[in-house]
Write a protein that holds these residues in place. Structure first.
Motif, PDB file in Angstrom:
ATOM      1  N   GLU A  10     -15.643   9.202   9.970  1.00  0.00           N
ATOM      2  CA  GLU A  10     -14.999   8.912   8.701  1.00  0.00           C
ATOM      3  C   GLU A  10     -14.126  10.085   8.288  1.00  0.00           C
ATOM      4  OE1 GLU A  10     -17.440   7.703   5.486  1.00  0.00           O
ATOM      5  OE2 GLU A  10     -18.765   6.532   6.768  1.00  0.00           O
ATOM      6  N   SER A  11     -13.039   9.760   7.614  1.00  0.00           N
ATOM      7  CA  SER A  11     -12.192  10.809   7.052  1.00  0.00           C
ATOM      8  C   SER A  11     -12.709  11.160   5.667  1.00  0.00           C
ATOM      9  CB  SER A  11     -10.745  10.329   6.938  1.00  0.00           C
ATOM     10  OG  SER A  11     -10.249  10.022   8.211  1.00  0.00           O
ATOM     11  N   PRO A  12     -12.630  12.418   5.281  1.00  0.00           N
ATOM     12  CA  PRO A  12     -13.078  12.760   3.932  1.00  0.00           C
ATOM     13  C   PRO A  12     -12.148  12.154   2.884  1.00  0.00           C
ATOM     14  CG  PRO A  12     -12.065  14.651   4.977  1.00  0.00           C
ATOM     15  CD  PRO A  12     -12.165  13.567   6.012  1.00  0.00           C
ATOM     16  N   LYS A  13     -12.711  11.751   1.753  1.00  0.00           N
ATOM     17  CA  LYS A  13     -11.907  11.178   0.666  1.00  0.00           C
ATOM     18  C   LYS A  13     -11.368  12.328  -0.182  1.00  0.00           C
ATOM     19  CE  LYS A  13     -10.221   8.236  -2.244  1.00  0.00           C
ATOM     20  NZ  LYS A  13      -8.814   8.023  -2.092  1.00  0.00           N
ATOM     21  N   LEU A  14     -10.083  12.566  -0.062  1.00  0.00           N
ATOM     22  CA  LEU A  14      -9.435  13.623  -0.832  1.00  0.00           C
ATOM     23  C   LEU A  14      -8.802  13.028  -2.070  1.00  0.00           C
ATOM     24  CD1 LEU A  14      -7.667  15.480   2.104  1.00  0.00           C
ATOM     25  CD2 LEU A  14      -9.846  16.056   1.038  1.00  0.00           C
ATOM     26  N   GLU A  15      -8.770  13.806  -3.132  1.00  0.00           N
ATOM     27  CA  GLU A  15      -8.130  13.333  -4.362  1.00  0.00           C
ATOM     28  C   GLU A  15      -6.626  13.213  -4.146  1.00  0.00           C
ATOM     29  OE1 GLU A  15      -8.962  15.159  -8.078  1.00  0.00           O
ATOM     30  OE2 GLU A  15     -10.998  15.663  -7.505  1.00  0.00           O
ATOM     31  N   ASP A  16      -6.044  12.209  -4.799  1.00  0.00           N
ATOM     32  CA  ASP A  16      -4.596  12.060  -4.733  1.00  0.00           C
ATOM     33  C   ASP A  16      -3.938  13.192  -5.490  1.00  0.00           C
ATOM     34  OD1 ASP A  16      -4.789   9.723  -3.295  1.00  0.00           O
ATOM     35  OD2 ASP A  16      -4.834   8.461  -5.088  1.00  0.00           O
ATOM     36  N   PRO A  17      -2.808  13.692  -5.016  1.00  0.00           N
ATOM     37  CA  PRO A  17      -2.125  14.769  -5.753  1.00  0.00           C
ATOM     38  C   PRO A  17      -1.622  14.265  -7.094  1.00  0.00           C
ATOM     39  CG  PRO A  17      -0.774  13.974  -3.944  1.00  0.00           C
ATOM     40  CD  PRO A  17      -2.099  13.311  -3.813  1.00  0.00           C
ATOM     41  N   LYS A  18      -1.585  15.146  -8.076  1.00  0.00           N
ATOM     42  CA  LYS A  18      -1.160  14.771  -9.425  1.00  0.00           C
ATOM     43  C   LYS A  18       0.289  15.194  -9.694  1.00  0.00           C
ATOM     44  CE  LYS A  18      -5.143  13.083 -10.414  1.00  0.00           C
ATOM     45  NZ  LYS A  18      -5.336  11.700 -10.187  1.00  0.00           N
ATOM     46  N   PHE A  19       1.032  15.501  -8.656  1.00  0.00           N
ATOM     47  CA  PHE A  19       2.437  15.858  -8.798  1.00  0.00           C
ATOM     48  C   PHE A  19       3.207  15.302  -7.609  1.00  0.00           C
ATOM     49  CE2 PHE A  19       0.212  19.199  -6.616  1.00  0.00           C
ATOM     50  CZ  PHE A  19       1.012  19.475  -5.529  1.00  0.00           C
ATOM     51  N   GLY A  20       4.529  15.242  -7.754  1.00  0.00           N
ATOM     52  CA  GLY A  20       5.346  14.707  -6.680  1.00  0.00           C
ATOM     53  C   GLY A  20       5.478  13.197  -6.783  1.00  0.00           C
ATOM     54  N   PHE A  21       5.992  12.580  -5.748  1.00  0.00           N
ATOM     55  CA  PHE A  21       6.180  11.136  -5.726  1.00  0.00           C
ATOM     56  C   PHE A  21       4.896  10.466  -5.243  1.00  0.00           C
ATOM     57  CE2 PHE A  21      10.529  12.714  -5.245  1.00  0.00           C
ATOM     58  CZ  PHE A  21      11.126  12.050  -6.301  1.00  0.00           C
ATOM     59  N   ASN A  22       4.094  10.010  -6.192  1.00  0.00           N
ATOM     60  CA  ASN A  22       2.885   9.278  -5.851  1.00  0.00           C
ATOM     61  C   ASN A  22       2.645   8.220  -6.927  1.00  0.00           C
ATOM     62  OD1 ASN A  22       1.322  10.491  -8.024  1.00  0.00           O
ATOM     63  ND2 ASN A  22       1.286  12.329  -6.772  1.00  0.00           N
ATOM     64  N   ASP A  23       1.634   7.405  -6.730  1.00  0.00           N
ATOM     65  CA  ASP A  23       1.383   6.302  -7.664  1.00  0.00           C
ATOM     66  C   ASP A  23       1.085   6.800  -9.071  1.00  0.00           C
ATOM     67  OD1 ASP A  23       1.806   4.437  -5.724  1.00  0.00           O
ATOM     68  OD2 ASP A  23      -0.318   4.245  -5.192  1.00  0.00           O
ATOM     69  N   TYR A  24       0.327   7.882  -9.188  1.00  0.00           N
ATOM     70  CA  TYR A  24      -0.015   8.410 -10.519  1.00  0.00           C
ATOM     71  C   TYR A  24       1.242   8.851 -11.265  1.00  0.00           C
ATOM     72  CZ  TYR A  24      -1.930  11.441 -14.114  1.00  0.00           C
ATOM     73  OH  TYR A  24      -2.220  12.036 -15.308  1.00  0.00           O
ATOM     74  N   ALA A  25       2.123   9.578 -10.602  1.00  0.00           N
ATOM     75  CA  ALA A  25       3.347  10.062 -11.242  1.00  0.00           C
ATOM     76  C   ALA A  25       4.260   8.902 -11.638  1.00  0.00           C
ATOM     77  CB  ALA A  25       4.086  11.027 -10.312  1.00  0.00           C
ATOM     78  N   GLU A  26       4.362   7.906 -10.785  1.00  0.00           N
ATOM     79  CA  GLU A  26       5.207   6.754 -11.092  1.00  0.00           C
ATOM     80  C   GLU A  26       4.653   5.964 -12.277  1.00  0.00           C
ATOM     81  OE1 GLU A  26       8.173   6.079  -9.760  1.00  0.00           O
ATOM     82  OE2 GLU A  26       7.960   7.926  -8.641  1.00  0.00           O
ATOM     83  N   ARG A  27       3.329   5.813 -12.334  1.00  0.00           N
ATOM     84  CA  ARG A  27       2.707   5.102 -13.454  1.00  0.00           C
ATOM     85  C   ARG A  27       2.926   5.867 -14.755  1.00  0.00           C
ATOM     86  NH1 ARG A  27      -2.643   5.319 -12.139  1.00  0.00           N
ATOM     87  NH2 ARG A  27      -2.072   4.256 -10.237  1.00  0.00           N
ATOM     88  N   LEU A  28       2.750   7.179 -14.715  1.00  0.00           N
ATOM     89  CA  LEU A  28       2.949   8.007 -15.903  1.00  0.00           C
ATOM     90  C   LEU A  28       4.405   7.970 -16.361  1.00  0.00           C
ATOM     91  CD1 LEU A  28       1.540   9.962 -17.839  1.00  0.00           C
ATOM     92  CD2 LEU A  28       2.173  11.806 -16.288  1.00  0.00           C
ATOM     93  N   ASN A  29       5.338   8.023 -15.431  1.00  0.00           N
ATOM     94  CA  ASN A  29       6.757   7.965 -15.757  1.00  0.00           C
ATOM     95  C   ASN A  29       7.119   6.624 -16.385  1.00  0.00           C
ATOM     96  OD1 ASN A  29       9.435   8.813 -15.849  1.00  0.00           O
ATOM     97  ND2 ASN A  29       9.874   7.879 -13.865  1.00  0.00           N
ATOM     98  N   GLY A  30       6.573   5.541 -15.849  1.00  0.00           N
ATOM     99  CA  GLY A  30       6.837   4.221 -16.409  1.00  0.00           C
ATOM    100  C   GLY A  30       6.300   4.085 -17.826  1.00  0.00           C
ATOM    101  N   ARG A  31       5.106   4.614 -18.059  1.00  0.00           N
ATOM    102  CA  ARG A  31       4.528   4.550 -19.405  1.00  0.00           C
ATOM    103  C   ARG A  31       5.336   5.379 -20.390  1.00  0.00           C
ATOM    104  NH1 ARG A  31      -1.754   5.077 -17.490  1.00  0.00           N
ATOM    105  NH2 ARG A  31      -1.914   2.944 -16.707  1.00  0.00           N
ATOM    106  N   ALA A  32       5.782   6.559 -19.971  1.00  0.00           N
ATOM    107  CA  ALA A  32       6.610   7.396 -20.846  1.00  0.00           C
ATOM    108  C   ALA A  32       7.925   6.697 -21.175  1.00  0.00           C
ATOM    109  CB  ALA A  32       6.862   8.752 -20.181  1.00  0.00           C
TER     110      ALA A  32
END
Length: 58
Positions: A10-32
């Protein structure tokens, strides 16, 4: 001859980055953007002026 070093299954589950082009950043940008759009509509309604007039650009 058996391999003494086995590969992990199994691969270790790493946290998604909170900067750059990722789903979290896109969601935050859309909400803003949605909040900014609604605030623009509220300002236009309350002042009776368009955005450009309110900013002094027209």
């Amino acid at each position: 001859m058996a391999d003494s070093q086995s590969q992990p299954t199994e691969s270790p589950k790493l946290e998604d980055p909170k900067f750059g082009f990722n789903d979290y950043a896109e969601r935050l940008n859309g909400r803003a953007a949605m909040v900014g759009f609604v605030l623009t509509l509220v300002i236009e309604y309350l002042t009776g002026q368009g955005l450009l007039s309110w900013l002094g650009l027209h």
